[in-house]
Structure formats: C-alpha cells, structure tokens
Design an enzyme around this catalytic site. Structure first.
Site, PDB file in Angstrom:
ATOM      1  N   LEU A 115      47.489  48.052  37.228  1.00 39.44           N
ATOM      2  CA  LEU A 115      47.853  49.357  36.689  1.00 39.44           C
ATOM      3  C   LEU A 115      47.456  50.482  37.640  1.00 39.44           C
ATOM      4  O   LEU A 115      46.376  50.446  38.238  1.00 39.44           O
ATOM      5  CB  LEU A 115      47.133  49.555  35.352  1.00 39.44           C
ATOM      6  CG  LEU A 115      47.369  50.894  34.663  1.00 39.44           C
ATOM      7  CD1 LEU A 115      48.719  50.883  33.980  1.00 39.44           C
ATOM      8  CD2 LEU A 115      46.268  51.181  33.677  1.00 39.44           C
ATOM      9  N   HIS A 116      48.316  51.475  37.757  1.00 34.90           N
ATOM     10  CA  HIS A 116      48.003  52.657  38.556  1.00 34.90           C
ATOM     11  C   HIS A 116      48.809  53.846  38.057  1.00 34.90           C
ATOM     12  O   HIS A 116      49.966  53.724  37.710  1.00 34.90           O
ATOM     13  CB  HIS A 116      48.239  52.413  40.050  1.00 34.90           C
ATOM     14  CG  HIS A 116      49.585  51.855  40.388  1.00 34.90           C
ATOM     15  ND1 HIS A 116      49.932  50.534  40.149  1.00 34.90           N
ATOM     16  CD2 HIS A 116      50.672  52.434  40.932  1.00 34.90           C
ATOM     17  CE1 HIS A 116      51.174  50.328  40.555  1.00 34.90           C
ATOM     18  NE2 HIS A 116      51.653  51.465  41.022  1.00 34.90           N
TER      19      HIS A 116
END
Length: 162
Positions: A115-116
């Site tokens: 995730l980013h």
C-alpha cells in the site's frame, strides 16, 4: 519508458527483496529516496514521478489493502500525508495536489502488494504538450536534490499528540 518497461518492478507480489518499498524501508534513506520516517510509516519519493516532489506515504508493514491497516497505521498514514502537503507547499509552492491510493493492479497500482498513498504536487500548466506529443515528462530537478530539500524541511515527529 523505464517505468513502462517494468524497471525496478518486482517479479512477484511477495514481501522481501523484490518489493521496492520494503527495500527503501530497510536501506539508506538518501539512497532509497526516503524523505521522512515515522513510527509505522515512511515517506519516499517516487522513482518515476509525475511531477517534481511526487512522494508516497507507505506503512513499514508489507500490506496491500487500506482496510488491512491497523488503526495506528491508518492514523499515521493520514498524519504523514498531511505533513507531506505542508512540507511540499513550503518548499515548492505548488498550486494544488493530487492525493490517491490505487488498490490492486486493475485500479492502476504499479506495486499492488504494498500500500502507498501518492502525494503529487501540481502547478498550472504542468500537463503541457510534452507528455502528449513528446511522450516524455520534464522533471527539472534531480531526485536526490528534491529528497534533500524535503527531508531538511520535514518537521520532527510530534509523538505526544493522540
């Protein structure tokens, strides 16, 4: 073109040496383009930026989905994103920002397994003819120089607030 060709993209979706965010998390900040570190998240420049200062806020933990973040990770992603906006505004004076997370490859996530949150500074006219006609993007500053400026302007974390 390096990005489109898959340069630095992991061969699989598993944690470890293949994940560029896990490599940045474990390595030297300047070499990995890490701008700031928190307790559970870090901010890192995008190796293939849409605009100068394009950074991402990532949890240290290798997790793919926003709903799988812990409560404290969720809060720190939000706080670090807010700080990124403030630092970029002070350092680069953009006219606006794009914020976003792409969940899954089909949604546009280049690295779907980690995730980013993207923080992309925007300026009037930054989407000129070059990307359309020339199929290239002019980024007028070296990533290392951008990282140094942002890291120097990033405030020390305030861990006393709830």
């Amino acid at each position: 073109m390096a990005y489109i060709g898959g340069e630095n993209k992991p061969a699989d979706e598993h944690e470890g040496p293949q994940c560029p965010f896990c490599r940045a998390r474990e390595g030297d900040d300047a070499e990995g383009l890490v701008v700031a570190r928190g307790e559970e998240c870090f901010a890192v420049l995008n190796l293939y930026p849409y605009n100068p200062g394009h950074l991402m806020v990532c949890p240290y933990r290798h997790v793919a989905s926003y709903v799988d973040l812990t409560e404290s990770e969720t809060v720190e992603v939000a706080r670090m994103t807010r700080t990124a906006l403030r630092v970029l505004a002070d350092v680069s004076a953009p006219h606006g920002f794009n914020l976003g997370m792409n969940q899954g490859a089909v949604a546009g996530a280049g690295i779907a397994a980690h995730l980013h949150q993207h923080v992309v500074p925007r300026w009037g006219g930054d989407a000129n003819f070059l990307p359309v006609v020339g199929r290239t993007k002019a980024v007028p500053e070296l990533l290392g120089d951008t990282r140094s400026k942002l890291a120097a302007a990033w405030p020390e974390p305030d861990r006393t607030r709830a």
